[in-house]
Design a protein around this motif. Sequence first.
Motif, PDB file in Angstrom:
ATOM      1  N   PHE A 173       0.788  -1.034  -0.712  1.00 58.12           N
ATOM      2  CA  PHE A 173       0.109   0.138  -0.267  1.00 58.12           C
ATOM      3  C   PHE A 173       0.993   1.570   0.330  1.00 58.12           C
ATOM      4  CE2 PHE A 173      -1.982   3.624   1.824  1.00 58.12           C
ATOM      5  CZ  PHE A 173      -3.253   3.518   1.826  1.00 58.12           C
ATOM      6  N   LYS A 174       1.849   1.097   1.000  1.00 55.57           N
ATOM      7  CA  LYS A 174       3.373   2.477   1.266  1.00 55.57           C
ATOM      8  C   LYS A 174       4.047   2.645  -0.154  1.00 55.57           C
ATOM      9  CE  LYS A 174       7.257   3.971   2.564  1.00 55.57           C
ATOM     10  NZ  LYS A 174       6.593   5.507   3.989  1.00 55.57           N
ATOM     11  N   ALA A 175       3.697   2.068  -0.889  1.00 57.59           N
ATOM     12  CA  ALA A 175       4.027   2.107  -2.356  1.00 57.59           C
ATOM     13  C   ALA A 175       3.453   2.466  -3.390  1.00 57.59           C
ATOM     14  CB  ALA A 175       5.129   0.498  -3.054  1.00 57.59           C
ATOM     15  N   PHE A 176       2.281   1.906  -3.211  1.00 55.18           N
ATOM     16  CA  PHE A 176       1.184   2.375  -4.288  1.00 55.18           C
ATOM     17  C   PHE A 176       1.329   3.294  -3.587  1.00 55.18           C
ATOM     18  CE2 PHE A 176      -3.669   3.004  -3.936  1.00 55.18           C
ATOM     19  CZ  PHE A 176      -3.668   3.139  -5.539  1.00 55.18           C
ATOM     20  N   ALA A 177       0.559   4.083  -2.577  1.00 52.99           N
ATOM     21  CA  ALA A 177       0.030   5.589  -2.149  1.00 52.99           C
ATOM     22  C   ALA A 177       1.283   6.837  -2.675  1.00 52.99           C
ATOM     23  CB  ALA A 177       0.115   5.784  -0.760  1.00 52.99           C
ATOM     24  N   GLU A 178       2.702   6.368  -2.370  1.00 57.87           N
ATOM     25  CA  GLU A 178       3.149   6.914  -2.181  1.00 57.87           C
ATOM     26  C   GLU A 178       4.272   7.101  -3.998  1.00 57.87           C
ATOM     27  OE1 GLU A 178       5.516   6.688   2.143  1.00 57.87           O
ATOM     28  OE2 GLU A 178       6.608   6.182   0.611  1.00 57.87           O
ATOM     29  N   ARG A 179       4.033   6.180  -4.470  1.00 55.23           N
ATOM     30  CA  ARG A 179       4.899   6.304  -6.032  1.00 55.23           C
ATOM     31  C   ARG A 179       3.867   5.219  -7.034  1.00 55.23           C
ATOM     32  NH1 ARG A 179       8.508   2.686  -2.999  1.00 55.23           N
ATOM     33  NH2 ARG A 179       8.219   1.726  -4.716  1.00 55.23           N
ATOM     34  N   GLY A 180       2.682   5.088  -6.685  1.00 63.08           N
ATOM     35  CA  GLY A 180       1.784   4.605  -7.955  1.00 63.08           C
ATOM     36  C   GLY A 180       2.192   3.321  -8.197  1.00 63.08           C
ATOM     37  N   VAL A 181       3.035   2.611  -7.359  1.00 62.80           N
ATOM     38  CA  VAL A 181       3.434   0.939  -7.820  1.00 62.80           C
ATOM     39  C   VAL A 181       2.329   0.336  -8.036  1.00 62.80           C
ATOM     40  CG1 VAL A 181       5.031  -1.225  -7.587  1.00 62.80           C
ATOM     41  CG2 VAL A 181       6.124   1.304  -7.063  1.00 62.80           C
ATOM     42  N   ASP A 182       1.671  -0.413  -9.083  1.00 67.04           N
ATOM     43  CA  ASP A 182       0.248  -1.536  -8.853  1.00 67.04           C
ATOM     44  C   ASP A 182       1.351  -2.641  -8.962  1.00 67.04           C
ATOM     45  OD1 ASP A 182      -1.101  -3.448  -9.165  1.00 67.04           O
ATOM     46  OD2 ASP A 182      -2.386  -0.903 -10.743  1.00 67.04           O
ATOM     47  N   VAL A 183       0.502  -3.427  -7.977  1.00 63.33           N
ATOM     48  CA  VAL A 183       1.216  -5.286  -7.602  1.00 63.33           C
ATOM     49  C   VAL A 183       1.292  -5.521  -9.097  1.00 63.33           C
ATOM     50  CG1 VAL A 183       1.622  -4.900  -4.925  1.00 63.33           C
ATOM     51  CG2 VAL A 183      -0.806  -5.979  -5.805  1.00 63.33           C
ATOM     52  N   ARG A 184      -0.370  -5.243  -9.108  1.00 66.51           N
ATOM     53  CA  ARG A 184      -0.484  -6.477 -10.803  1.00 66.51           C
ATOM     54  C   ARG A 184       0.927  -6.023 -11.752  1.00 66.51           C
ATOM     55  NH1 ARG A 184      -6.079  -3.860 -11.458  1.00 66.51           N
ATOM     56  NH2 ARG A 184      -4.776  -1.859 -11.149  1.00 66.51           N
ATOM     57  N   ASP A 185       1.763  -4.952 -11.754  1.00 63.17           N
ATOM     58  CA  ASP A 185       2.715  -4.926 -12.691  1.00 63.17           C
ATOM     59  C   ASP A 185       4.138  -5.293 -12.294  1.00 63.17           C
ATOM     60  OD1 ASP A 185       0.878  -3.501 -14.203  1.00 63.17           O
ATOM     61  OD2 ASP A 185       1.270  -1.463 -13.459  1.00 63.17           O
ATOM     62  N   THR A 186       4.528  -6.550 -11.095  1.00 64.15           N
ATOM     63  CA  THR A 186       5.388  -6.494 -10.414  1.00 64.15           C
ATOM     64  C   THR A 186       5.735  -8.488 -10.459  1.00 64.15           C
ATOM     65  OG1 THR A 186       4.777  -6.600  -8.592  1.00 64.15           O
ATOM     66  CG2 THR A 186       5.344  -4.463  -8.702  1.00 64.15           C
TER      67      THR A 186
END
Length: 153
Positions: free
Chosen positions: A140-153
């Motif tokens: 969630f932190k990565a998504f909220a702060e940097r827009g990282v989507d776990v579906r892309d990793t």
Amino acid sequence: MALDYTTTIVIDLPRDKMIALFDDVDNLPKWQKGLKSFEPLEGSPGMPGAKSRLTYQMGKREMVMIETITKRELPDAFDGTYEIEGVHNIVENRFSELGPDRTLWESHNIFQFASLQMKLMGWLMPGMFRRQSQKYAEDFKAFAERGVDVRDT
């Protein structure tokens, strides 16, 4: 047998922005790896008393859990229960401002195990449950702060 622990993480966003991202069900698959679907069953999603079905793909196994919202006092608190075969999970989330651009997210989890298999898993591998909770917080932190989507990793 019960397993009881708290995870914490600091999100480098103002609390109102962090809560807006956290509270949007469309964001769930972006930070909860394996979430295939979120289906409201009764009540208004995110509101006390609402029930929803969450379906996860964990490796080759599909898991279905029922979420029931028990408390919604945003931006301070958001609680729910999560039922899956043999497991009852109580989650109490608290959100505190650490400054104008930092939010502390504390998540208290209580896992209650009904089946012998799950009791054994909780006893033999208690760290697995804590690590999964912490992983969701970090995602969630990565998504909220940097827009990282776990579906892309």
